[in-house]
Scaffold this active site. Structure first.
Site, PDB file in Angstrom:
ATOM      1  N   GLY A  30       0.807  -1.217   0.000  1.00 23.79           N
ATOM      2  CA  GLY A  30       0.000   0.000   0.000  1.00 23.79           C
ATOM      3  C   GLY A  30       0.839   1.266   0.000  1.00 23.79           C
ATOM      4  N   TYR A  88      15.287  -3.405  15.584  1.00 25.92           N
ATOM      5  CA  TYR A  88      14.055  -3.793  14.880  1.00 25.92           C
ATOM      6  C   TYR A  88      13.258  -4.827  15.689  1.00 25.92           C
ATOM      7  CZ  TYR A  88      10.871  -5.757  11.477  1.00 25.92           C
ATOM      8  OH  TYR A  88       9.727  -6.217  10.871  1.00 25.92           O
ATOM      9  N   LYS A 288      -3.726  -8.784  16.091  1.00 26.12           N
ATOM     10  CA  LYS A 288      -4.774  -9.059  15.094  1.00 26.12           C
ATOM     11  C   LYS A 288      -5.913  -9.909  15.664  1.00 26.12           C
ATOM     12  CE  LYS A 288      -2.432  -6.990  11.748  1.00 26.12           C
ATOM     13  NZ  LYS A 288      -2.841  -5.773  11.053  1.00 26.12           N
ATOM     14  N   ALA A 388      -9.435  -5.053   5.368  1.00 26.75           N
ATOM     15  CA  ALA A 388     -10.884  -4.790   5.370  1.00 26.75           C
ATOM     16  C   ALA A 388     -11.275  -3.969   4.133  1.00 26.75           C
ATOM     17  CB  ALA A 388     -11.265  -4.033   6.637  1.00 26.75           C
ATOM     18  N   GLU A 390      -9.506  -3.732   1.303  1.00 22.97           N
ATOM     19  CA  GLU A 390      -9.232  -4.490   0.074  1.00 22.97           C
ATOM     20  C   GLU A 390     -10.348  -5.496  -0.197  1.00 22.97           C
ATOM     21  OE1 GLU A 390      -4.396  -4.147   0.819  1.00 22.97           O
ATOM     22  OE2 GLU A 390      -5.378  -6.078   1.063  1.00 22.97           O
ATOM     23  N   ASP A 508       5.284  44.619  27.407  1.00 28.88           N
ATOM     24  CA  ASP A 508       4.503  43.716  28.256  1.00 28.88           C
ATOM     25  C   ASP A 508       5.487  43.112  29.271  1.00 28.88           C
ATOM     26  OD1 ASP A 508       2.482  41.791  29.074  1.00 28.88           O
ATOM     27  OD2 ASP A 508       3.643  40.341  27.901  1.00 28.88           O
TER      28      ASP A 508
HETATM   29  C1  GDG Z   1       0.346  -1.708   9.418  1.00 21.45           C
HETATM   30  C2  GDG Z   1      -0.651  -1.432  10.560  1.00 21.45           C
HETATM   31  C3  GDG Z   1      -2.126  -0.270   8.905  1.00 21.45           C
HETATM   32  C4  GDG Z   1      -1.555  -9.727   3.714  1.00 21.45           C
HETATM   33  N1  GDG Z   1      -1.393 -11.043   3.451  1.00 21.45           N
HETATM   34  C5  GDG Z   1      -0.917 -11.131   2.216  1.00 21.45           C
HETATM   35  C6  GDG Z   1      -0.789  -9.862   1.683  1.00 21.45           C
HETATM   36  N2  GDG Z   1      -1.190  -9.012   2.632  1.00 21.45           N
HETATM   37  C7  GDG Z   1      -1.215  -7.553   2.496  1.00 21.45           C
HETATM   38  C8  GDG Z   1      -2.625  -7.041   2.475  1.00 21.45           C
HETATM   39  C9  GDG Z   1      -2.488  -5.646   3.054  1.00 21.45           C
HETATM   40  C10 GDG Z   1      -1.240  -5.756   3.920  1.00 21.45           C
HETATM   41  O1  GDG Z   1      -0.585  -6.965   3.599  1.00 21.45           O
HETATM   42  C11 GDG Z   1      -1.602  -5.809   5.409  1.00 21.45           C
HETATM   43  O2  GDG Z   1      -1.960  -4.533   5.825  1.00 21.45           O
HETATM   44  P1  GDG Z   1      -2.784  -4.239   7.148  1.00 21.45           P
HETATM   45  O3  GDG Z   1      -3.197  -2.831   7.138  1.00 21.45           O
HETATM   46  O4  GDG Z   1      -3.950  -5.140   7.195  1.00 21.45           O
HETATM   47  O5  GDG Z   1      -1.844  -4.609   8.389  1.00 21.45           O
HETATM   48  P2  GDG Z   1      -0.271  -4.395   8.846  1.00 21.45           P
HETATM   49  O6  GDG Z   1       0.638  -5.208   8.044  1.00 21.45           O
HETATM   50  O7  GDG Z   1      -0.251  -4.698  10.301  1.00 21.45           O
HETATM   51  O8  GDG Z   1       0.059  -2.852   8.605  1.00 21.45           O
HETATM   52  C12 GDG Z   1      -2.050  -1.359   9.982  1.00 21.45           C
HETATM   53  C13 GDG Z   1      -1.012  -0.443   7.886  1.00 21.45           C
HETATM   54  O9  GDG Z   1       0.267  -0.547   8.517  1.00 21.45           O
HETATM   55  C14 GDG Z   1      -0.980   0.735   6.909  1.00 21.45           C
HETATM   56  O10 GDG Z   1      -0.829   1.949   7.560  1.00 21.45           O
HETATM   57  O11 GDG Z   1      -3.368  -0.387   8.259  1.00 21.45           O
HETATM   58  O12 GDG Z   1      -2.974  -1.064  11.012  1.00 21.45           O
HETATM   59  O13 GDG Z   1      -0.574  -2.448  11.557  1.00 21.45           O
HETATM   60  O14 GDG Z   1      -2.252  -4.726   2.043  1.00 21.45           O
HETATM   61  O15 GDG Z   1      -3.092  -7.068   1.167  1.00 21.45           O
HETATM   62  N3  GDG Z   1      -0.372  -9.626   0.437  1.00 21.45           N
HETATM   63  C15 GDG Z   1      -0.057 -10.705  -0.326  1.00 21.45           C
HETATM   64  N4  GDG Z   1      -0.132 -11.964   0.150  1.00 21.45           N
HETATM   65  C16 GDG Z   1      -0.559 -12.232   1.392  1.00 21.45           C
HETATM   66  O16 GDG Z   1      -0.612 -13.396   1.790  1.00 21.45           O
HETATM   67  N5  GDG Z   1       0.339 -10.494  -1.581  1.00 21.45           N
END
Ligand code: GDG
Length: 738
Positions: A30, A88, A288, A388, A390, A508
């Site tokens: 993203g 990290y 999660k 959610a 996506e 002042d």
């Molecule tokens: C952090 C914050 C915040 C997941 N499994 C696969 C896969 N994904 C991709 C999804 C989504 C991304 O990974 C996960 O993003 P999330 O937002 O759900 O969660 P975090 O990784 O914890 O991200 C979160 C985010 O940063 C952005 O600011 O929303 O709250 O914790 O894009 O599609 N992609 C592929 N295979 C998988 O098996 N290709």
């Protein structure tokens, strides 16, 4: 073209090395997508760690990696194995991550990890410093680099810095636990713009700033001693079209060309047409809520036995941070609970949970989103949760039901989903039932609203919104810098004043000639200040006028025998040198009793606050109160007083941690004009820090030189940082030739 740097812990690329061959491919996450739209607008470069352990590579390979990265406008911050472990896996993922997600029981407080975190943030700052040519804007991402904004600002004060936090910012009660809390907040405040996913995170951050540093906050701006920092929320979006198009494309494919996942789902559906697939996708992370989700699903199977052979939970848990203990433990726990549920409810032909512990290619992910009727996304805490969004974007026919935890940032924008408390098994089980039974029209109705919103506020919009706000902050900063009293403007003022025989200085007192202290009684003038003012006043061409909100008694005590004109109570009284106090205009004080009793009510309910009584005003001070309580009570008080003061012909003045109620139409500006009227001057200088001084700045004739102390907005001509700078300027003015 201006240059722009993006900084994150990891670079947005995948690197494959095989012998002599190095292949670098852009990743598709993203953030990378959001950035690609803005990087087209600027010449930009991304700085972060490649994730490679360079000690395992030959010099030749390292050279090739660096060259390949350069082609993708990337710059590697080389981290050692030890740094990765301590900074990290250590401080970032064993201290900040659990704390910011409210898992205080998992937080480690290791000095060694903190030191490594500081060192690596510095390492990032050093790589940035080597790449600063032509750069005017930097965007830093996420919790691994909380100290970085300050490190950059100290070295490059003119560069504009944005910072975005992708995870929640916790409530102060959690954040305060951290031994290094102040350094972290100060680190973040090096940025000019701080972005959060939701207003709640922003609010929590503001509360920590107010309590830990005591800075004044004006809605979404923090007045730090040196700069104004803007804080806002920017809920991150997704690349909507990418998911929607991929889902359409997958549906169009011939059966033969479809992905294995899709074929498998379709085959199963043919066998069991009543089946509803419930999808669960996340990194395997305690935040999660996987265990809670599984237990809620188990509860659903127990409670609603009629659906036992009609639902399948597709559980995709993506391996994550396997080097951290809690993640390994969680994996065993998930294995166990899945085994227990499948053991209990499987039949010869089917098991209720399909469990995948791996990551899947993008196409398969979209197929799962597109095909599954229900998505069950129930994090215990989640900054946003892009899964959610996506899921909804992939529902090309508008059908499908999203069950979403209220603890995900995304829930704030997705109220059309079925919102649940992730700890309430019964509520989740009911939501699953509701989702199974939801009529198609209702599904489409809810999803249409969600889709329109996600389409509009996509990741591109998110990134451009943030950067536009950053640009506005920069313009404001430029305006501020333009008002900053520089050495050359100082010289200009000195020169102008030198030529005059009749100069007047309106000064002042609190915050202008001295700093603030907790108790106003302790702000007595010091020896240096007396000497400075005496020296200024002893020149017959100068008139010194102290103009303050203080009361007569205090000024009599401090300056009674001094050769200065005194104006007190914001312009109610004045006293010329050697004469007695006079009122600038006749006033009535019969209103005081009724206002006093209202103020006393606030004193009782706000520990540390007190009332100061002046002849023609009443002041409620809350500097010593709990900063947030004081702030909230001040808002309440103003609200309550509004109609009362209007009826009594009074007005409310809000100063620095004080609320003053006084007769209308009296202010420092009018008082200063009276003094000037009685005896004009040809050079006028006025200095003040408070907004009550803004009256002074705006009432004085245009040719007056006006100076504001502090960073807040002002009509004054110039700004200085603090009272020390005021004293240094006055010192120079005492040297102006007689
Ligand atoms: C952090 C914050 C915040 C997941 N499994 C696969 C896969 N994904 C991709 C999804 C989504 C991304 O990974 C996960 O993003 P999330 O937002 O759900 O969660 P975090 O990784 O914890 O991200 C979160 C985010 O940063 C952005 O600011 O929303 O709250 O914790 O894009 O599609 N992609 C592929 N295979 C998988 O098996 N290709």
């Amino acid at each position: 073209m201006s240059r722009f740097l993006i900084i994150s812990n990891r670079l947005p690329v995948q690197i494959n090395i095989s012998e002599d061959n190095v292949e670098v491919t852009p990743s598709v996450g993203g953030l990378a997508t959001g950035m690609s739209s803005v990087t087209k607008l600027f010449k930009s470069r991304w700085i972060g760690s490649s994730g490679l352990d360079k000690s395992l590579l030959s010099a030749q390979q390292i050279k090739k990696v660096n060259l390949a990265l350069k082609k993708h406008a990337c710059m590697d911050v080389n981290l050692t194995r030890e740094e990765v472990e301590l900074y990290y896996e250590g401080f970032s993922n064993k201290t900040i991550w659990p704390l910011f997600h409210y898992f205080s029981q998992f937080v480690e407080y290791e000095e060694e990890q903190w030191q490594a975190y500081k060192r690596v943030n510095q390492k990032f700052a050093d790589v940035i410093a080597e790449n600063m040519e032509g750069v005017d804007k930097i965007w830093v991402h996420d919790y691994h680099l909380l100290l970085l904004p300050k490190l950059i600002k100290e070295k490059f004060p003119n560069v504009t810095i944005g910072f975005f936090l992708h995870i929640p910012f916790p409530s102060y009660e959690l954040f305060r636990i951290l031994p290094w809390r102040t350094e972290i907040i100060e680190g973040m405040l090096g940025a000019d713009l701080l972005g959060f996913h939701t207003f709640d995170y922003e609010r929590h951050f503001m509360s920590s700033v107010r309590r830990l540093l005591g800075y004044d906050i004006n809605i979404d701006e923090i007045n730090t001693p040196k700069r104004i920092v803007k804080v806002d929320n920017f809920p991150m979006g997704i690349d909507y079209n990418k998911f929607n198009d991929a889902a359409l494309e997958s549906q169009r494919r011939s059966v033969r060309d479809r992905s294995e996942v899709r074929k498998e789902l379709e085959r199963y559906y043919l066998l069991y047409p009543e089946t509803k697939f419930i999808l669960s996708i996340d990194r395997l992370d305690y935040s999660k809520g996987l265990i809670n989700r599984l237990e809620a699903f188990e509860y659903f199977l127990q409670e609603y036995s009629q659906y036992r052979d009609k639902v399948t939970l597709v559980l995709l848990a993506v391996p994550s941070r396997i080097g951290v203990d809690q993640y390994q433990q969680m994996k065993s726990e998930v294995d166990e609970v899945v085994g227990r549920i499948n053991g209990e409810y499987s039949t010869i032909n089917r098991s209720p949970i399909w469990y995948f512990y791996r990551s899947m290619p993008f196409e398969n992910l979209v197929d799962l989103y597109n095909y599954c009727e229900i998505a069950l996304i129930t994090p215990i805490r989640d900054g946003m949760n892009l899964v959610a969004k996506e899921y909804i974007a992939s529902k090309t026919d508008g059908r499908g039901v999203l069950i979403l935890s209220e603890m995900a940032g995304a829930a704030k924008e997705m109220s059309e989903a079925l919102i649940v408390n992730p700890n309430d098994k019964a509520q989740i089980a009911d939501a699953i039932k509701q989702a199974i039974e939801m009529p198609l029209e209702e599904q489409i109705e809810r999803n249409t609203v969600l889709q329109n919103r996600l389409k509009r506020y996509n990741v591109e919009k998110w990134a451009t919104d943030f950067l536009n706000t950053l640009d506005n902050v920069r313009q404001d900063e430029q305006k501020y810098l333009a008002k900053r009293l520089t050495a050359s403007s100082k010289n200009k003022i000195l020169k102008e004043f030198e030529g005059s025989n009749n100069r007047i200085f309106f000064l002042d007192y609190d915050g202008t000639l001295t700093g603030f202290v907790d108790n106003p009684q302790h702000a007595r003038p010091d020896k240096e200040l007396y000497e400075l003012l005496d020296k200024l006043a002893e020149n017959p061409k100068n008139r010194v006028v102290l103009i303050s909100g203080r009361d007569k008694g205090t000024f009599d005590e401090w300056f009674g025998n001094k050769p200065y004109t005194l104006i007190v109570e914001h312009g109610v009284w004045y006293r010329h040198i050697g004469s007695s106090w006079k009122m600038i205009e006749p006033l009535d004080d019969s209103w005081k009793d009724s206002i006093r009793s209202a103020l006393e009510f606030y004193v009782d309910r706000t520990p540390g606050s007190f009332i100061e009584e002046k002849n023609y005003s009443l002041v409620w001070h809350y500097r010593k109160s709990d900063p947030e309580l004081g702030h909230n009570r001040a808002i309440e008080l103003k609200d309550e007083m509004t109609s009362l003061v209007a009826n009594l012909n009074l007005e409310i003045l809000e100063g620095n941690k004080v609320i003053e109620i006084k007769n209308q139409g009296i202010n420092k500006g009018q008082a200063a004009l009276k003094v000037l009227h009685a005896q004009p001057a040809d050079k006028i200088l006025a200095i003040g820090d408070d907004w009550t001084d803004e009256f002074l700045f705006s009432y004085l004739p245009e040719e007056a030189v006006t100076i504001k102390v502090g960073m807040a907005k002002t009509v004054a001509d110039y700004k200085v940082e603090n009272y020390e700078e005021v004293r240094s300027l006055l010192q120079k003015l005492t040297d102006v030739e007689v």
